[in-house]
Design an enzyme around this catalytic site. Sequence first.
Site, short mmCIF file in Angstrom:
data_model
loop_
_atom_site.label_atom_id
_atom_site.label_comp_id
_atom_site.label_asym_id
_atom_site.label_seq_id
_atom_site.Cartn_x
_atom_site.Cartn_y
_atom_site.Cartn_z
N GLY A 277 6.80 2.50 23.47
CA GLY A 277 7.28 3.87 23.22
C GLY A 277 6.21 4.93 23.17
O GLY A 277 6.47 6.08 22.85
N GLU B 97 -12.10 4.08 6.56
CA GLU B 97 -12.66 4.50 7.85
C GLU B 97 -13.76 5.54 7.67
O GLU B 97 -14.79 5.50 8.35
CB GLU B 97 -11.56 5.04 8.77
CG GLU B 97 -10.51 4.01 9.18
CD GLU B 97 -11.08 2.75 9.80
OE1 GLU B 97 -12.18 2.81 10.39
OE2 GLU B 97 -10.44 1.69 9.66
P1 ADP Z 1 6.50 2.87 26.92
O1 ADP Z 1 6.62 2.61 28.38
O2 ADP Z 1 5.08 3.08 26.47
O3 ADP Z 1 7.20 1.87 26.08
P2 ADP Z 1 8.09 5.12 27.60
O4 ADP Z 1 7.23 5.79 28.59
O5 ADP Z 1 9.18 4.29 28.14
O6 ADP Z 1 7.22 4.25 26.61
O7 ADP Z 1 8.66 6.21 26.60
C1 ADP Z 1 10.01 6.32 26.31
C2 ADP Z 1 10.40 7.76 26.15
O8 ADP Z 1 9.80 8.33 25.01
C3 ADP Z 1 9.96 8.61 27.31
O9 ADP Z 1 10.88 8.61 28.33
C4 ADP Z 1 9.82 9.98 26.67
O10 ADP Z 1 11.06 10.62 26.60
C5 ADP Z 1 9.39 9.65 25.27
N1 ADP Z 1 7.93 9.73 25.14
C6 ADP Z 1 7.11 8.70 24.85
N2 ADP Z 1 5.83 9.10 24.78
C7 ADP Z 1 5.83 10.41 25.06
C8 ADP Z 1 4.79 11.40 25.15
N3 ADP Z 1 3.49 11.09 24.94
N4 ADP Z 1 5.14 12.65 25.45
C9 ADP Z 1 6.43 12.98 25.67
N5 ADP Z 1 7.44 12.10 25.59
C10 ADP Z 1 7.17 10.83 25.28
ZN ZN Z 2 -13.13 -1.53 8.61
#
Ligand code: ADP
Ligand code: ZN
Length: 649
Positions: free
Chosen positions: A249, A468
């Site tokens: 995510g 940290e």
């Molecule tokens: P991962 O592949 O790392 O598990 P995803 O790219 O599938 O995560 O993210 C799922 C959704 O969460 C995306 O479609 C977006 O809507 C939201 N999201 C996740 N990270 C971001 C980010 N850095 N900026 C904006 N939206 C994000």
């Molecule tokens: Zn440490």
Amino acid sequence: MTSQDDMEKDDLNLAGKKKDDGCWDDDCKKQTSGPSNNHQEPIFKFNKGQFKFSIWYFIAAVIIIMLINSFVNTNAYETVSFSTFKELISNGTITEVQIGNDYYLGVINGNSEMPGTQYTIYRTVPVDDVNFVPMLDSMGVKYSAASERSSNIISMLLGWVIPFALIIVVWRFMFNKMGGSGSGVMNFGKNNAQLVAEGDTGTTFEDVAGADEAKEELVEVVDFLKNPKKYLDIGGKIPKGVLLVGSPGTGKTLLARAVAGDAGVPFFRLSGADFVEMFVGVGAARVRDLFKQAREKAPCIVFIDELDAIGKSRLNVAGGNDEREQTLNQLLVEMDGFSAKSGVIILGATNRPEVLDAALLRPGRFDRQVVVDKPDLTGREAILRIHSSEVKMGGNVDLHEIAKATPGFVGADLANIINESALLAVRAGRSEVKQEDLEEAIEKTMAGLQKKNRVINKKERNIVAYHETGHAITAAYTEGADPVQKISIIPRGIGALGYTLQTPTEDRFLMTKQELLGKIDVLLGGRAAEEIIFEEVSTGASNDITRATDIARSLITEYGMSDKFENMALTKRSASFLGQESGMNQKEYAETTQQYIDEEVANIIRERYKKVIGLLKEKRETLESITSKLLEQETISSKEFFDLAGLSA
Ligand code: ADP
Ligand code: ZN
Ligand code: MG
């Protein structure tokens, strides 16, 4: 909670450069043989539209035939039960009987012209009845075995052609689903369905917030895809494979799409799980096909999501999985088979880099790793802003406050909060989202995340922050220690609740005794800070302690830096091929020496710890101020750190 330096990473890059030089010849060979247009096209090429059409055609034909058949059927025969049939014989209605294999036909008035007759013909399915023929004899009914000719075209169709046709249709349909829209069996391994190149993913870096470091690294990839000539002319090195590593995510998939979108190149997306099929060999065939298509469409991006599904280490799997192993091997072969110049860049994503097969991470494969961190406060606010732009937000909404209340949340969680709050507003009959909706949405999400142990509580956050900062301040005041690049209390990877990043200013191959002791100091700095502030220590420092102890032990047993055994090695490293340590050091000392070593290790650690406690007590104010800043911002850059510490970098 580790104090981490980038030495290992640097080694990796160095190796990457070396290896790449060797690759150039390979490229030249490929170049002279011309572009690979000699690929074989499948003979049976179906496109999806046509295929769908033919299914409907079949279905329509089947329905029409059935209608005709039932129509003719009702006219030709009257189906009756066997008992009725016998009754009709015994009362003399039926005067002639034709005995078929699994049916009897009874004819009135002796009309034996079967099909298409205007007379009523009774049809029945007989039960085994030995008295039947004697009954016919006694009634004087004419009977004969039905000749095969009597089965007309329609029953032929019903009995043979249509079932066959149906089987073929279903069969095709299944293969179509499994192997893409290719013509079934012939293109078993094809996976056009998921492979359709998305010329424009519609996603750009604008849609990604909070993953600035990852973005920076990927911008270079985009630049290469846009201006390959610039790099090729100068003979530059282009990464072949880039591995995005980060918690679920955090936006890995999103980033990959943004790379393709910004570069404006085709994007082949495949999930590792898609490769793992029920039939051995399918996965490997898919990989082969994927890369064939990618080469044709270059420049392009091949994105393998959830790489761990195929890339799991071959060592740790009990019993092994032939299918996955074949797929992985094929992937390795393909990655080696084309050059970085071919314009195909492979992006991989995983949230479990530690399970990946080492072969995947070797130079020339996924030689670059990009960490996609969980967003910090600023990052979270930016992500909230992006996702809230499509939702009507009321005047009292303060996204900064929301960001503050959501430490540990990843992009997907935040997107979810915005969505959830919109639903809450609708449910309350409002036309815009209020701050209260957002707060309620956070609570809902938070409960779920706490169950999964993904958010840490306030007290732990405090401990992590002091810990940290303790590392960082100790590093800043330790001569020869690598300068602090970043402090963070955002959990990264498994088990690490925070980290202090130190980057060496230059490549180092030798270390002095003082520097080794300095390393021990920095490692102990975390626990020392905890003890000073909370007057008790936590388990959070266990990795630090292990590493500090290892260094102290090496000082004595390997480097000959102890008083009693000066310049004398007490162990022999059992070296293996290519310097991979087997991890077993051979003892070369008497049993009594063991006690000396243990005591001496304890002495070194105790002494260094005392020193660090002294240092941090002296710098307690700095420790407090930096920690509170860290708690507020969640990350501190090197510049901020040195400003706050009143030092120059
Ligand atoms: P991962 O592949 O790392 O598990 P995803 O790219 O599938 O995560 O993210 C799922 C959704 O969460 C995306 O479609 C977006 O809507 C939201 N999201 C996740 N990270 C971001 C980010 N850095 N900026 C904006 N939206 C994000
Ligand atoms: Zn440490
Ligand atoms: Mg993903």
